[in-house]
Design an enzyme around this catalytic site. Structure first.
Site, PDB file in Angstrom:
ATOM      1  N   HIS A  50       3.460   7.428   7.443  1.00 10.47           N
ATOM      2  CA  HIS A  50       4.820   7.122   7.028  1.00 10.47           C
ATOM      3  C   HIS A  50       5.333   8.245   6.122  1.00 10.47           C
ATOM      4  CE1 HIS A  50       2.478   5.157   3.642  1.00 10.47           C
ATOM      5  NE2 HIS A  50       3.319   5.915   2.975  1.00 10.47           N
TER       6      HIS A  50
HETATM    7  P1  TYD Z   1       0.251   0.169   3.780  1.00  4.46           P
HETATM    8  O1  TYD Z   1       1.644   0.612   3.497  1.00  4.46           O
HETATM    9  O2  TYD Z   1      -0.075  -0.270   5.169  1.00  4.46           O
HETATM   10  O3  TYD Z   1      -0.763   1.290   3.346  1.00  4.46           O
HETATM   11  P2  TYD Z   1      -0.816   2.817   3.835  1.00  4.46           P
HETATM   12  O4  TYD Z   1      -0.585   3.622   2.608  1.00  4.46           O
HETATM   13  O5  TYD Z   1      -2.114   3.051   4.480  1.00  4.46           O
HETATM   14  O6  TYD Z   1       0.327   3.003   4.769  1.00  4.46           O
HETATM   15  O7  TYD Z   1      -0.075  -1.009   2.744  1.00  4.46           O
HETATM   16  C1  TYD Z   1      -1.075  -1.984   3.001  1.00  4.46           C
HETATM   17  C2  TYD Z   1      -0.583  -3.312   2.426  1.00  4.46           C
HETATM   18  O8  TYD Z   1      -0.484  -3.251   1.017  1.00  4.46           O
HETATM   19  C3  TYD Z   1       0.765  -3.707   2.965  1.00  4.46           C
HETATM   20  O9  TYD Z   1       0.718  -5.104   3.191  1.00  4.46           O
HETATM   21  C4  TYD Z   1       1.717  -3.428   1.825  1.00  4.46           C
HETATM   22  C5  TYD Z   1       0.830  -3.602   0.594  1.00  4.46           C
HETATM   23  N1  TYD Z   1       1.189  -2.740  -0.535  1.00  4.46           N
HETATM   24  C6  TYD Z   1       1.652  -3.318  -1.691  1.00  4.46           C
HETATM   25  O10 TYD Z   1       1.818  -4.552  -1.793  1.00  4.46           O
HETATM   26  N2  TYD Z   1       1.950  -2.524  -2.760  1.00  4.46           N
HETATM   27  C7  TYD Z   1       1.790  -1.177  -2.704  1.00  4.46           C
HETATM   28  O11 TYD Z   1       2.056  -0.485  -3.714  1.00  4.46           O
HETATM   29  C8  TYD Z   1       1.320  -0.572  -1.477  1.00  4.46           C
HETATM   30  C9  TYD Z   1       1.150   0.916  -1.375  1.00  4.46           C
HETATM   31  C10 TYD Z   1       1.031  -1.413  -0.424  1.00  4.46           C
END
Ligand code: TYD
Length: 138
Positions: free
Chosen positions: A49
């Site tokens: 992303h």
């Molecule tokens: P995700 O965005 O999939 O992680 P990556 O950085 O690998 O793209 O996040 C995983 C899960 O954690 C998703 O359900 C959103 C949650 N999340 C939070 O609640 N707070 C945060 O600060 C972050 C980064 C993720």
């Protein structure tokens, strides 16, 4: 593509190492959130992303991993393998984290709280967004 990797000052003595990170001194923005990932499953690619506004510093505080940065024109892979190294990731950069060692703990310092509306999770949408953004800058 220019990448900014910080080498933080370890305050080592005969007891071991300590790294301190202060906003505006070591981290170039106000730290609104810290999160970290661990127990990352082998061969997983995380991230995938970009953020419209968010700035981040990534520190692999234990183990190692790799980060692929993509500004829509160029891609670069950066290895993080020292707990005193930090990679700055600006807004409008597509990022993928991969090649995590089994013991990797990747800590992220972020300039804002979690906001799903700041995410671009589709690569083609990212390329379109960057184009529009560049148009506005001209
Ligand atoms: P995700 O965005 O999939 O992680 P990556 O950085 O690998 O793209 O996040 C995983 C899960 O954690 C998703 O359900 C959103 C949650 N999340 C939070 O609640 N707070 C945060 O600060 C972050 C980064 C993720």
């Amino acid at each position: 593509m220019q990448t900014i990797k910080y080498t933080f000052q370890p305050h080592g003595d005969d007891r071991g190492q300590l790294v301190s990170l202060e906003e505006f001194n070591d981290i170039p923005f106000s730290i609104k959130r810290v999160y970290y990932m661990y127990d990352t499953v082998s061969n997983v690619i995380r991230g995938k992303h970009a953020h419209k506004k968010l700035e981040q510093i990534l520190v692999c505080v234990h183990g190692s991993c790799k980060i692929r940065l993509d500004n829509g024109k160029e891609k670069k892979i950066v290895s993080l393998e020292k707990p005193y190294e930090g990679l700055y990731v600006a807004s409008n950069i597509w990022r993928e984290m991969f090649d995590f060692s089994e013991d990797a703990v990747l800590m992220v310092f972020a300039s804002d709280i979690y906001d799903e509306t700041d995410y671009i999770r589709d690569y083609n949408e990212f390329l379109e967004y960057i184009k529009k953004f560049e148009g506005e800058m001209c």
